[in-house]
Design an enzyme around this catalytic site. Structure first.
Site, short mmCIF file in Angstrom:
data_model
loop_
_atom_site.label_atom_id
_atom_site.label_comp_id
_atom_site.label_asym_id
_atom_site.label_seq_id
_atom_site.Cartn_x
_atom_site.Cartn_y
_atom_site.Cartn_z
N SER A 202 0.98 -1.44 0.11
CA SER A 202 0.03 0.43 -0.13
C SER A 202 0.69 1.63 0.09
O SER A 202 1.96 1.04 0.66
CB SER A 202 -1.05 -0.20 1.34
OG SER A 202 -1.54 1.42 1.95
N TYR B 21 -2.75 -0.07 10.55
CA TYR B 21 -2.71 -0.68 9.04
C TYR B 21 -1.82 -0.22 8.33
O TYR B 21 -0.57 -1.28 8.01
CB TYR B 21 -3.68 -0.20 8.56
CG TYR B 21 -3.96 -0.43 7.56
CD1 TYR B 21 -4.16 -2.13 6.74
CD2 TYR B 21 -3.22 0.53 5.95
CE1 TYR B 21 -4.05 -2.79 5.24
CE2 TYR B 21 -3.42 -0.14 4.73
CZ TYR B 21 -4.13 -1.16 4.15
OH TYR B 21 -4.31 -1.67 2.77
N LYS C 84 1.71 -3.31 6.84
CA LYS C 84 1.96 -3.24 4.96
C LYS C 84 3.73 -2.97 5.17
O LYS C 84 4.65 -3.00 4.68
CB LYS C 84 1.83 -1.70 4.53
CG LYS C 84 -0.04 -2.78 4.05
CD LYS C 84 0.01 -3.84 3.71
CE LYS C 84 -1.42 -4.14 2.63
NZ LYS C 84 -1.61 -5.60 2.91
#
Length: 337
Positions: free
Chosen positions: A125, A150, A154
């Site tokens: 991402s 989040y 990643k």
């Protein structure tokens, strides 16, 4: 060749399964249905005339992962989408994100590195860049401290892959994508979040359809032309095609490094208000919205420099923002009819 797609009934995963099957791959889908539906399998079959093999597995179950790969030891590659993906939710429940996004990745890597070939596409991402210092963002941009759990999962996921590739047979492509939107032109599959949408476009389409009273715009005091956050919105079909190209690159041993990184976006940034205006234009719907306080975890601006993906991977986004929004609206209407 057999390709495993984890999270293959999710939004990006299901579109990638379609593109893989269109290219002649045999696909096995793993999904735990936590944010997807079995109906998606039927949609994939209606588009491609092939129903992929489906395994209902929670990848946090290490034994289940081991048993799967004992059965499917002839796998040529894995495309790994299975992960929780909402920035706001990750701030509220970080342990869920660390367990789901890190443990599942580790268990899958442990098994595929035992196979004859370990070709792995990682769903990364643009959040790994945090608030990048310079636009558009290139793959050489420094990875900033994550703003959300989040984003941190990643970053950690990428670090794990680099470490594993140094000492095993793992070859991997990390695809850092920007903001996927839209739906398949057949309207057989699209984005259908369970519960309240965490992303802008499904919230827009649900509001336009009358399922939501109004859209919340998180902040209008950012240092951007209209005060709202800017993102790079990419059609999900363009994104899906990039995953197939990346897998073919690994299978044909065209990768130049054990781990390669590519940005996937359109190269164009659009503000929240610009997206709302574009949606109103393509749908003919007036969208009720209100300005609310900023949301924790949001960066001000993020859009991609896609030169590397264009030149090295041989991939380029084909759809415009308006085309992507029109497909999302068509899908919303079909689902609700």
């Amino acid at each position: 060749m057999k390709i495993v797609v984890t999270g293959g009934l999710g939004f990006i995963g299901s579109h990638t399964v379609v593109e893989l099957q269109n290219e002649g791959f045999e696909v096995v889908v793993i999904d735990n249905l936590s944010n997807s539906s079995l109906d998606v399998l039927d949609g994939i079959e209606r588009i491609t005339k092939i129903k992929p093999l489906f395994e209902n597995i929670d990848l946090r179950n290490k034994l289940a992962v081991q048993n799967f790969f004992k059965t499917h030891h002839d796998v040529a590659g894995v495309i790994h989408f299975a992960a929780s993906k909402a920035v706001g939710e990750s701030v509220d429940d970080p342990l869920l994100y660390y367990e789901n996004n890190i443990n599942a990745l580790v268990y899958v890597l442990q098994e595929i590195t035992k196979l004859q070939q370990a070709n792995f596409i990682f769903s990364s991402s643009c959040t790994v860049y945090g608030q990048a210092e310079k636009m558009p963002i290139t793959e050489d941009a420094s990875v900033q401290p994550a703003i959300s759990p989040y984003g941190n999962t990643k970053q950690i996921g990428e670090e794990i892959i680099f470490d594993v590739a140094k000492v095993t047979n793992l070859n991997s492509v990390l695809l850092r994508y920007f903001n996927p939107i839209g739906a398949h032109s057949s309207t057989e599959i699209g984005e259908l979040p369970l519960g309240v949408p965490q992303n802008l476009v499904p919230f827009i389409t649900q509001t336009a359809f009358g399922l939501r009273k109004e859209l919340s715009v998180f902040g209008n005091d950012y240092p951007t032309p209209d005060g709202t956050c800017i993102r790079d919105y990419i059609h999900v079909v363009d994104l899906a095609k990039a995953h197939v190209i990346a897998m073919q690159r690994l299978l044909n041993k065209r990768n130049l490094d054990k781990v390669e990184i590519f940005n996937l976006g359109t190269g164009k940034g659009s503000s929240v208000l610009e997206v709302i205006n574009a949606f109103e234009k393509v749908s003919g719907q007036k969208l009720p919205y209100k300005i609310v306080p900023r949301r924790e975890g949001d960066v001000i601006m993020a859009y991609a420099n896609t030169d590397k993906a264009n030149d090295v991977l041989g991939w380029k986004a084909a759809f415009s923002l308006e085309e992507a929004l029109a497909s999302a609206w068509k899908w919303e209407q079909k689902v609700r009819s």
